[in-house]
Design a protein around this motif. Sequence first.
Motif, PDB file in Angstrom:
ATOM      1  N   ILE A 129       0.840  -1.196   0.000  1.00 25.78           N
ATOM      2  CA  ILE A 129       0.000   0.000   0.000  1.00 25.78           C
ATOM      3  C   ILE A 129       0.877   1.249   0.000  1.00 25.78           C
ATOM      4  O   ILE A 129       0.601   2.215  -0.709  1.00 25.78           O
ATOM      5  CB  ILE A 129      -0.944  -0.006   1.216  1.00 25.78           C
ATOM      6  CG1 ILE A 129      -1.937  -1.155   1.089  1.00 25.78           C
ATOM      7  CG2 ILE A 129      -1.675   1.315   1.345  1.00 25.78           C
ATOM      8  CD1 ILE A 129      -2.895  -1.278   2.221  1.00 25.78           C
ATOM      9  N   LEU A 133      -0.210   3.326  -3.421  1.00 26.75           N
ATOM     10  CA  LEU A 133      -1.134   4.448  -3.290  1.00 26.75           C
ATOM     11  C   LEU A 133      -0.558   5.743  -3.880  1.00 26.75           C
ATOM     12  O   LEU A 133      -1.195   6.363  -4.737  1.00 26.75           O
ATOM     13  CB  LEU A 133      -1.507   4.607  -1.810  1.00 26.75           C
ATOM     14  CG  LEU A 133      -2.917   5.085  -1.508  1.00 26.75           C
ATOM     15  CD1 LEU A 133      -3.946   4.340  -2.322  1.00 26.75           C
ATOM     16  CD2 LEU A 133      -3.221   4.915  -0.021  1.00 26.75           C
ATOM     17  N   ALA A 167      -5.622   4.552 -11.092  1.00 26.02           N
ATOM     18  CA  ALA A 167      -6.606   4.228 -10.053  1.00 26.02           C
ATOM     19  C   ALA A 167      -6.538   2.741  -9.730  1.00 26.02           C
ATOM     20  O   ALA A 167      -6.602   2.339  -8.566  1.00 26.02           O
ATOM     21  CB  ALA A 167      -8.004   4.625 -10.503  1.00 26.02           C
ATOM     22  N   PHE A 168      -6.378   1.904 -10.769  1.00 26.76           N
ATOM     23  CA  PHE A 168      -6.345   0.468 -10.537  1.00 26.76           C
ATOM     24  C   PHE A 168      -5.081   0.022  -9.836  1.00 26.76           C
ATOM     25  O   PHE A 168      -5.100  -0.925  -9.060  1.00 26.76           O
ATOM     26  CB  PHE A 168      -6.522  -0.297 -11.845  1.00 26.76           C
ATOM     27  CG  PHE A 168      -7.937  -0.696 -12.026  1.00 26.76           C
ATOM     28  CD1 PHE A 168      -8.415  -1.833 -11.401  1.00 26.76           C
ATOM     29  CD2 PHE A 168      -8.797   0.082 -12.749  1.00 26.76           C
ATOM     30  CE1 PHE A 168      -9.730  -2.180 -11.500  1.00 26.76           C
ATOM     31  CE2 PHE A 168     -10.125  -0.262 -12.860  1.00 26.76           C
ATOM     32  CZ  PHE A 168     -10.591  -1.402 -12.244  1.00 26.76           C
ATOM     33  N   GLY A 171      -5.776   0.485  -6.554  1.00 25.65           N
ATOM     34  CA  GLY A 171      -6.841  -0.447  -6.197  1.00 25.65           C
ATOM     35  C   GLY A 171      -6.354  -1.849  -5.883  1.00 25.65           C
ATOM     36  O   GLY A 171      -6.844  -2.465  -4.946  1.00 25.65           O
ATOM     37  N   ILE A 174      -5.226  -1.595  -2.219  1.00 24.43           N
ATOM     38  CA  ILE A 174      -6.133  -1.278  -1.116  1.00 24.43           C
ATOM     39  C   ILE A 174      -7.480  -1.959  -1.242  1.00 24.43           C
ATOM     40  O   ILE A 174      -8.178  -2.126  -0.243  1.00 24.43           O
ATOM     41  CB  ILE A 174      -6.340   0.253  -0.966  1.00 24.43           C
ATOM     42  CG1 ILE A 174      -6.915   0.863  -2.236  1.00 24.43           C
ATOM     43  CG2 ILE A 174      -5.056   0.929  -0.555  1.00 24.43           C
ATOM     44  CD1 ILE A 174      -7.226   2.316  -2.083  1.00 24.43           C
ATOM     45  N   ALA A 175      -7.893  -2.338  -2.441  1.00 22.34           N
ATOM     46  CA  ALA A 175      -9.217  -2.950  -2.572  1.00 22.34           C
ATOM     47  C   ALA A 175      -9.131  -4.267  -3.326  1.00 22.34           C
ATOM     48  O   ALA A 175      -9.792  -4.458  -4.345  1.00 22.34           O
ATOM     49  CB  ALA A 175     -10.177  -1.992  -3.277  1.00 22.34           C
ATOM     50  N   LEU A 178     -12.458  -6.525  -4.008  1.00 24.19           N
ATOM     51  CA  LEU A 178     -13.595  -5.968  -4.734  1.00 24.19           C
ATOM     52  C   LEU A 178     -14.361  -7.115  -5.394  1.00 24.19           C
ATOM     53  O   LEU A 178     -13.749  -8.033  -5.927  1.00 24.19           O
ATOM     54  CB  LEU A 178     -13.059  -5.033  -5.821  1.00 24.19           C
ATOM     55  CG  LEU A 178     -13.926  -3.851  -6.203  1.00 24.19           C
ATOM     56  CD1 LEU A 178     -14.099  -2.939  -5.008  1.00 24.19           C
ATOM     57  CD2 LEU A 178     -13.269  -3.097  -7.338  1.00 24.19           C
TER      58      LEU A 178
END
Lengths: 225, 480
Positions: A129, A133, A167-168, A171, A174-175, A178
């Motif tokens: 992260i 990020l 963004a990915f 992502g 952090i996500a 999903l």
Amino acid sequence: MSTSIPDALNTLSAGLILISAFAMVATRQVQGVLRFFVAQSVLLAASSFLLAYSRASVHLWALGAITIVAKVLAIPWVLRRLLPAEFYERREIAQAVNIPTSLLLALVLTIVAEFLMGPIVATTHDPVIRVNLPIGLAGILIGAYSLVARREAIPQLIGILAMENGAFFAGVAIAPELPIIAELAVAMDVVLIAVVVGLLTRNIRETVGTTEAAGLDELKEEATA
Amino acid sequence: MTLIAILALPLLAALLSSIRPLRLYASAITIVSTSACLALAVYVSAQVIEHSRVVALPGWFEADGLSALMLVLVSFVLALASVFAHGYMQHGHEAGRLWWFYGNYNLLAFALLAVPSLAEPNLVWVAVELITLFSVLLVGFDNTSNALEAAWKFAVLTIMGAPIALLGFFLLFWTYRSTTGGAWETWEGLRMAAASMDPSLLKLSFLLVFVGFGAKSGLAPMHTWLPDAHSQAPTPVCAVLSGVKTTVPLYVVLRFLSVVLASPAARVGNWMIVLGLVSVGIAAFLLIQVRDYKRMFAFSTVEHMGIILTAAGMATQAADFGAVSQILNHAITKSLCFYVAGAMLLILSTREIASVRGLFRVSPFSGGALLLSSLAIAGAPPFPIFLSELSILSAGVQAGHKVVVAVLGVLIVIAFVAILSHVNRMVMGKPAAHVSTGVLPASCRFTVWAAAVPVVLLGVYVPAPIHNLLQLAAQQLGGR
């Protein structure tokens, strides 16, 4: 702090993603911009495969595969189908800002991204992260900048797609959990962006005769008089 | 199940209107499917009023008061706009391309209806993005250089917002999952967990979503695409874009805002008030110097988005009620305004305010309709926008935001004067000697009448079910 090999490779891939973002800013040839975008997408997929391996996450395997299909295969194919080859051979002569200045600004944006994400990444100990990020945000900001600086339609479109890549990249760190359906939907959406903007570019080319977005400036408050 | 049917109908209609033998009937198919959606949306709202929540598929498709209100509004505008399109699109468009228009229109309908019925925020992001993509080609449908320019600006500015918002949704997902230990993310769950989420992360993700989706709802300073797109698109599309396409991303912003407001440590209300006022202010001054009547109505949309945002930023129950009433009233009034503008365009074939004079004498019908719709959108009594603006202002006074109320009041008055002075010049006086008048198709005339009914009625009488629905919707905004 010792880092595992996949995490270290992810950091390498982060660096290369940032370099490819800079390369997109520095390239004049439309074809070259597209190539760097594909390279960036391959790196994004590589990152998500690496993390999928180290965290044993099915979601990230799926995300990597989706990225390959949507961004490495489908988008270049769609753009080639929609637009004639002469689009890609074109060189962009008149950019709003010259390339050395653009690179300098991209560097400033990277520092801004690092600075903005500083307080957020300070709250976590996850090394992935901490890398992804700020680099992801930098990717978004540089993509947005190239939208402003570019004059040709296709490099502008690729700027938008590079923002999605940024963004990915954040992502995957952090996500990662999903829902797969959401990941599929987002990937489909990215391909649709290419289709819609490609169609629009073709119509503009046929009607207006140029694809320099800078030439499109008739609609203003004063101009209607 | 009804919720899923609402989403399936437009998809089915899009499919049917692109099948070759059925292409001729694309307009009829669209009218039938959007009307059926309206009926189903009304049914869903009745259920929501009774049970306060309708769940079709837990965690995926759920509707509460706010969603039900949006569903009704979106399907109402879509249904009337498709009736309007039936007559309008036959003029100056090749019959062979119309099926393509309707196919796209139905896909847009699907995306617009999907946003309020989805409970999973990441899928909502996808649906909002689909709205943009399906409307881009509709804006450029006329294929003139101006229409394509508008479509291009619209595409670049609003698609660019999407990755920014996406990062915001990822951050939200991250903090939600780490707070709840991996629970399924829904709007409802987010609001309950908000108090224990990291406030700085929550604020950052809201900021990113606000920038990304604020651009899509035409909030200043990301509004520059809006007047171009809303003036160049075919008029039925303008009604949908201005009436509901701007409100739907704003709905997502408001949902997100309600999550942030549920966290006592993250204060964003005052930012929203300031940003809302900036939008109202920019729109009010641009309204003074506007020269195209479709652009005039487009700038008024920016103004109303700002008013809604300001009201939501006050975050009291009374202000929230004002905000949702404003969403309702703006949607029905603004779509009426664009039907009238479309009728004028068919009759006069010009969009310039300066070349329209004595509309009352040229066409009493469109002159009267223009006067009525402009009074209504500018916020004159006894029209519904007057009531909701008044309730927002009085809620502001109650909450102690006296300066905000004063500024907002002055800006609304400036916008009011600007709109009515333009309209006065168009409606009154003597028409130019040789005005070519086109014929108004019956379906367009019908749409103007039908859209005017709720605008006139809701100003004097709000039926109890609508009032209840508004109250349920206001509760979802999380004001205290």
